[in-house]
Design an enzyme around this catalytic site. Structure first.
Site, PDB file in Angstrom:
ATOM      1  N   ASP A  77      -0.425  -3.318  -4.945  1.00 56.85           N
ATOM      2  CA  ASP A  77      -0.436  -4.589  -5.689  1.00 56.85           C
ATOM      3  C   ASP A  77      -0.825  -5.762  -4.809  1.00 56.85           C
ATOM      4  O   ASP A  77      -1.376  -6.759  -5.283  1.00 56.85           O
ATOM      5  CB  ASP A  77       0.922  -4.832  -6.340  1.00 56.85           C
ATOM      6  CG  ASP A  77       1.138  -3.845  -7.474  1.00 56.85           C
ATOM      7  OD1 ASP A  77       1.576  -2.709  -7.190  1.00 56.85           O
ATOM      8  OD2 ASP A  77       0.823  -4.181  -8.633  1.00 56.85           O
ATOM      9  N   GLN A 102       6.511   4.537 -15.258  1.00 54.16           N
ATOM     10  CA  GLN A 102       5.043   4.585 -15.306  1.00 54.16           C
ATOM     11  C   GLN A 102       4.523   5.982 -14.954  1.00 54.16           C
ATOM     12  O   GLN A 102       3.476   6.406 -15.439  1.00 54.16           O
ATOM     13  CB  GLN A 102       4.432   3.565 -14.327  1.00 54.16           C
ATOM     14  CG  GLN A 102       4.570   2.112 -14.755  1.00 54.16           C
ATOM     15  CD  GLN A 102       5.795   1.454 -14.165  1.00 54.16           C
ATOM     16  OE1 GLN A 102       6.760   2.132 -13.796  1.00 54.16           O
ATOM     17  NE2 GLN A 102       5.787   0.142 -14.073  1.00 54.16           N
ATOM     18  N   GLY A 157      -0.647  -3.094 -14.015  1.00 57.40           N
ATOM     19  CA  GLY A 157      -1.501  -2.567 -12.964  1.00 57.40           C
ATOM     20  C   GLY A 157      -2.358  -3.708 -12.422  1.00 57.40           C
ATOM     21  O   GLY A 157      -2.937  -4.481 -13.191  1.00 57.40           O
ATOM     22  N   ALA A 158      -2.409  -3.811 -11.086  1.00 55.63           N
ATOM     23  CA  ALA A 158      -3.017  -4.997 -10.469  1.00 55.63           C
ATOM     24  C   ALA A 158      -4.452  -5.286 -10.942  1.00 55.63           C
ATOM     25  O   ALA A 158      -4.742  -6.412 -11.395  1.00 55.63           O
ATOM     26  CB  ALA A 158      -2.948  -4.854  -8.948  1.00 55.63           C
ATOM     27  N   ASN A 188       3.715  -2.128  -3.237  1.00 56.29           N
ATOM     28  CA  ASN A 188       3.387  -1.294  -4.401  1.00 56.29           C
ATOM     29  C   ASN A 188       4.695  -1.062  -5.160  1.00 56.29           C
ATOM     30  O   ASN A 188       5.774  -1.540  -4.751  1.00 56.29           O
ATOM     31  CB  ASN A 188       2.743   0.027  -3.954  1.00 56.29           C
ATOM     32  CG  ASN A 188       2.109   0.781  -5.113  1.00 56.29           C
ATOM     33  OD1 ASN A 188       1.329   0.213  -5.879  1.00 56.29           O
ATOM     34  ND2 ASN A 188       2.451   2.044  -5.286  1.00 56.29           N
ATOM     35  N   LYS A 189       4.593  -0.343  -6.240  1.00 58.18           N
ATOM     36  CA  LYS A 189       5.750  -0.111  -7.119  1.00 58.18           C
ATOM     37  C   LYS A 189       6.990   0.322  -6.339  1.00 58.18           C
ATOM     38  O   LYS A 189       6.902   1.116  -5.409  1.00 58.18           O
ATOM     39  CB  LYS A 189       5.360   0.945  -8.155  1.00 58.18           C
ATOM     40  CG  LYS A 189       6.418   1.315  -9.161  1.00 58.18           C
ATOM     41  CD  LYS A 189       6.999   0.136  -9.889  1.00 58.18           C
ATOM     42  CE  LYS A 189       5.964  -0.717 -10.603  1.00 58.18           C
ATOM     43  NZ  LYS A 189       6.549  -1.990 -11.132  1.00 58.18           N
ATOM     44  N   ARG A 204       2.715 -12.923 -13.359  1.00 54.42           N
ATOM     45  CA  ARG A 204       3.434 -11.961 -12.510  1.00 54.42           C
ATOM     46  C   ARG A 204       3.074 -12.314 -11.064  1.00 54.42           C
ATOM     47  O   ARG A 204       1.904 -12.566 -10.761  1.00 54.42           O
ATOM     48  CB  ARG A 204       3.045 -10.517 -12.841  1.00 54.42           C
ATOM     49  CG  ARG A 204       3.497 -10.083 -14.240  1.00 54.42           C
ATOM     50  CD  ARG A 204       3.311  -8.587 -14.458  1.00 54.42           C
ATOM     51  NE  ARG A 204       4.237  -7.796 -13.676  1.00 54.42           N
ATOM     52  CZ  ARG A 204       4.112  -6.473 -13.483  1.00 54.42           C
ATOM     53  NH1 ARG A 204       3.086  -5.833 -14.003  1.00 54.42           N
ATOM     54  NH2 ARG A 204       5.009  -5.811 -12.779  1.00 54.42           N
TER      55      ARG A 204
END
Ligand code: MRU
Length: 315
Positions: free
Chosen positions: A216, A175, A22-23, A226-227, A66
């Site tokens: 993110d 998630q 998670g960012a 995002n994801k 990351r």
């Protein structure tokens, strides 16, 4: 679940393995890794140029653990600034270590305040009786406090506005099922888990009033990484006329990124998609996708709620 770490290398490994993810959470954790390095070097000579050079080399590796969530590089960069400031005061290595630890704690407190402000700003957008769809996990397991997208949910639930949350399972890592459904049920928020490919029919059946997701990295024009799967949800929401909101702190906005095309997308191990390889089958596993600003109704931040086109003027 807790993971104990004793070195900065172990922190990097934990970030890469998604033990912490998670960012905002990896941003604060990255800063803490720098403090950990400093405490392991508290006997060093802080006036030796090799000390500072080794610190910044290590910091670059933490920042690069990351690539997509800009918060990681941003928080590491801020902690490097604090290191330079402390070193400039003539502090000994032990004092620098203590100062960096305090700095990481301050970032932690800052993220909690940011979560609360995002929650309050986003809750104002939700109508009583809202059925909210979310994707991935942007809650207490992605941040220091109660989250960004889920911060909005928790704040709105506290005002009695949330009827139910629909949590996308979020293939391939899960998630949504392992984290979002788990934390919402523990918090007493009604939650329904659905496979990613069920969101379209849930929307078509009129079960969803709005979508709230995290981010993110957000480019200057509002394009949002995002994801993986978020882009598809945004397309579906637009098709069904359902408001699509992104909730994220200002630290997720990358002023150096003009649009989504400039956002580096992390490619993860194929085994996340196909645990047992099959001969002749290639796997693609991008961890994130980019939702164009045109599909985003509003970006909910700690400083207020903005149309994506208005974001740039706030930087
Ligand atoms: O790969 P992860 O689990 O670190 O991805 C995080 C996300 O994409 C979250 O959904 C999120 O919205 C950003 S963190 C609040």
């Amino acid at each position: 679940m807790f993971a104990e770490v004793g070195t900065w290398e172990e922190v990097v490994a934990a970030i890469k393995a998604l033990a912490v993810r998670g960012a905002p959470a990896i941003g604060v954790t990255g800063a803490a890794a720098l403090a950990l390095w400093a405490s392991c070097h508290s006997g060093d000579d802080a006036f030796d140029p090799a000390y500072g050079a080794a610190f910044h080399r290590m910091a670059a590796q933490v920042a690069g653990a990351r690539p997509t969530a800009v918060n990681l590089a941003a928080m590491v960069h801020r902690a490097e600034g604090e290191f330079d400031r402390l070193a400039g005061t003539g502090a000994a290595a032990g004092g620098i270590a203590a100062g960096l630890f305090d700095f990481a704690k301050a970032l932690e407190a800052e993220d909690e305040a940011v979560n609360r402000a995002i929650g309050a700003n986003g809750a104002a957008l939700l109508q009583p009786g809202s059925r909210v769809l979310t994707h991935c996990n942007a809650g207490s397991l992605a941040t220091v406090f109660y989250g960004t997208a889920l911060g909005v949910v928790y704040a709105a639930a506290g005002q009695g506005k949330v009827q139910r949350v629909y949590a996308d399972e979020t293939r391939p890592v899960g998630q949504g099922s392992r984290l979002t459904a788990w934390e919402l049920s523990r918090a007493g928020v009604p939650v329904t888990l659905l496979c990613d490919d069920m969101a379209a029919s849930a929307m078509a059946r009129g079960l969803i009033d709005c979508v709230v997701v995290g981010a993110d990295r957000i480019a200057r024009n509002g394009d949002t990484a995002n994801k993986i799967g978020t882009y598809g949800v945004a397309v579906l929401a637009a098709h069904h006329g359902i408001p699509f909101y992104v909730a994220a702190p200002f630290s997720t906005i990358d002023g150096a990124c003009a649009d989504g095309g400039a956002i580096a997308i992390e490619q993860r191990d194929p085994s996340e998609v196909l645990p047992a390889p099959i001969d002749g089958v290639d796997v693609m596993n991008p961890a994130f996708d980019v939702t164009p600003a045109s599909l985003i109704g509003a970006i909910i931040t700690e400083r207020g709620v903005f149309a994506p086109r208005d974001l740039e003027s706030q930087l």
